[in-house]
Scaffold this motif. Sequence first.
Motif, mmCIF file in Angstrom:
data_model
loop_
_atom_site.group_PDB
_atom_site.id
_atom_site.type_symbol
_atom_site.label_atom_id
_atom_site.label_comp_id
_atom_site.label_asym_id
_atom_site.label_seq_id
_atom_site.Cartn_x
_atom_site.Cartn_y
_atom_site.Cartn_z
ATOM 1 N N ASP A 18 0.781 -1.321 -0.103
ATOM 2 C CA ASP A 18 -0.005 0.015 0.185
ATOM 3 C C ASP A 18 0.860 1.296 0.005
ATOM 4 O OD1 ASP A 18 0.729 -0.498 2.595
ATOM 5 O OD2 ASP A 18 -0.973 0.678 3.384
ATOM 6 N N THR A 19 2.234 1.044 -0.048
ATOM 7 C CA THR A 19 3.047 2.390 -0.050
ATOM 8 C C THR A 19 3.860 2.407 -0.954
ATOM 9 O OG1 THR A 19 4.625 1.212 1.191
ATOM 10 C CG2 THR A 19 3.094 2.594 2.637
ATOM 11 N N TRP A 20 3.528 1.681 -2.364
ATOM 12 C CA TRP A 20 4.300 1.747 -3.548
ATOM 13 C C TRP A 20 4.679 3.112 -4.046
ATOM 14 C CZ3 TRP A 20 2.568 3.371 -8.130
ATOM 15 C CH2 TRP A 20 1.167 3.517 -8.270
ATOM 16 N N TRP A 21 3.387 3.804 -3.757
ATOM 17 C CA TRP A 21 3.226 5.084 -4.459
ATOM 18 C C TRP A 21 4.329 6.132 -3.829
ATOM 19 C CZ3 TRP A 21 2.119 9.260 -1.527
ATOM 20 C CH2 TRP A 21 1.610 8.971 -0.294
ATOM 21 N N VAL A 22 4.663 5.847 -2.589
ATOM 22 C CA VAL A 22 5.616 6.661 -2.216
ATOM 23 C C VAL A 22 7.081 6.641 -2.672
ATOM 24 C CG1 VAL A 22 7.068 7.418 0.141
ATOM 25 C CG2 VAL A 22 4.468 6.696 0.263
ATOM 26 N N LEU A 23 7.282 5.438 -2.988
ATOM 27 C CA LEU A 23 8.510 5.027 -3.733
ATOM 28 C C LEU A 23 8.715 5.615 -5.101
ATOM 29 C CD1 LEU A 23 9.254 1.525 -2.831
ATOM 30 C CD2 LEU A 23 10.729 3.412 -1.930
ATOM 31 N N ALA A 24 7.269 5.592 -5.709
ATOM 32 C CA ALA A 24 7.057 6.293 -7.185
ATOM 33 C C ALA A 24 7.380 7.604 -7.103
ATOM 34 C CB ALA A 24 5.713 5.892 -7.688
ATOM 35 N N VAL A 25 6.859 8.166 -5.975
ATOM 36 C CA VAL A 25 6.881 9.703 -6.019
ATOM 37 C C VAL A 25 8.504 10.231 -5.708
ATOM 38 C CG1 VAL A 25 6.563 11.895 -4.499
ATOM 39 C CG2 VAL A 25 4.842 10.209 -5.133
ATOM 40 N N ARG A 26 9.161 9.431 -4.807
ATOM 41 C CA ARG A 26 10.589 9.627 -4.605
ATOM 42 C C ARG A 26 11.311 9.469 -5.931
ATOM 43 N NH1 ARG A 26 12.803 6.193 -0.505
ATOM 44 N NH2 ARG A 26 14.850 7.522 -0.942
ATOM 45 N N GLY A 27 11.054 8.491 -6.906
ATOM 46 C CA GLY A 27 11.567 8.305 -7.958
ATOM 47 C C GLY A 27 11.281 9.248 -8.951
ATOM 48 N N LEU A 28 10.021 9.758 -9.035
ATOM 49 C CA LEU A 28 9.673 10.774 -10.130
ATOM 50 C C LEU A 28 10.397 12.321 -9.609
ATOM 51 C CD1 LEU A 28 7.926 12.068 -12.146
ATOM 52 C CD2 LEU A 28 6.061 12.570 -10.304
ATOM 53 N N LEU A 29 10.498 12.266 -8.407
ATOM 54 C CA LEU A 29 11.342 13.771 -7.932
ATOM 55 C C LEU A 29 12.781 13.644 -8.241
ATOM 56 C CD1 LEU A 29 9.830 14.211 -4.478
ATOM 57 C CD2 LEU A 29 9.175 15.641 -6.364
ATOM 58 N N ALA A 30 13.187 12.447 -8.261
ATOM 59 C CA ALA A 30 14.749 12.278 -8.443
ATOM 60 C C ALA A 30 15.014 12.072 -10.013
ATOM 61 C CB ALA A 30 15.110 10.798 -7.942
ATOM 62 N N VAL A 31 14.173 11.616 -10.638
ATOM 63 C CA VAL A 31 14.232 11.885 -12.201
ATOM 64 C C VAL A 31 13.934 13.198 -12.600
ATOM 65 C CG1 VAL A 31 13.159 11.479 -14.497
ATOM 66 C CG2 VAL A 31 13.583 9.490 -12.699
ATOM 67 N N ILE A 32 13.110 14.117 -12.091
ATOM 68 C CA ILE A 32 12.676 15.695 -12.344
ATOM 69 C C ILE A 32 14.006 16.249 -12.060
ATOM 70 C CG2 ILE A 32 11.785 17.592 -11.813
ATOM 71 C CD1 ILE A 32 9.032 15.692 -11.444
ATOM 72 N N PHE A 33 14.518 16.055 -11.038
ATOM 73 C CA PHE A 33 15.880 16.788 -10.417
ATOM 74 C C PHE A 33 16.827 16.534 -11.506
ATOM 75 C CE2 PHE A 33 19.799 16.351 -7.717
ATOM 76 C CZ PHE A 33 20.058 17.732 -7.657
ATOM 77 N N GLY A 34 17.043 15.223 -11.742
ATOM 78 C CA GLY A 34 18.374 14.791 -12.626
ATOM 79 C C GLY A 34 18.271 15.298 -14.183
ATOM 80 N N VAL A 35 16.839 15.438 -14.744
ATOM 81 C CA VAL A 35 16.559 16.020 -15.725
ATOM 82 C C VAL A 35 16.904 17.570 -16.116
ATOM 83 C CG1 VAL A 35 14.826 16.536 -17.752
ATOM 84 C CG2 VAL A 35 14.871 14.119 -16.663
#
Length: 188
Positions: A18-35
């Motif tokens: 039920d917390t998979w989305w927290v990892l996805a948000v962290r991943g999205l933030l990291a990708v945005i930061f990297g881009v």
Amino acid sequence: MHDLNADLNAGLRPVSRDTWWVLAVRGLLAVIFGVIALAWPGITLLALVYVFAAYAIVNGLFTIAGAFREVNKGSRGWMIFSGIVGVIVGIIVATWPAITAIVLLWMIGAWFVVTGLLEIIAAVNARRRIDGDWGLMLAGVLSVVFGVVLVIWPAAGALSLAWLIGVLAVILGLSLFYLAFRVRKMPA
């Protein structure tokens, strides 16, 4: 009395269906930061400072929030510690953006090392619940390696730093996305 060994043995268990989305948000933030870092490698160090500060604060807040999920009961202390470190580093960086580049690089490097080590601990313990997963371990190892590089060679130019941070953040984000969707497919 608090048993530190119990926390170490429990490790960080950020894996709950039920917390998979927290990892996805962290991943999205990291990708945005990297881009952002890759798209504008000539970006001023000041702008990079603020982008990193925002990333560290948000990532730290999500880690703290995740600590209070029932599934993370045994590793709550480590998750809170990791989140607080991220928030404090983010606030320090945002509050004093004019600090020297070397000190900034050491702070960012130290943050990556601490975060990476905690992710490695989490990955070792997550192996028990997700067979054959390498996403979190890869993210942790990359974070530690990158942090050590920043601490050892802080004189790297801002342009090189932007590219290194960008590439690492994108890889880290993709690793977290991979893990998020593996966790989402876990049996309840």
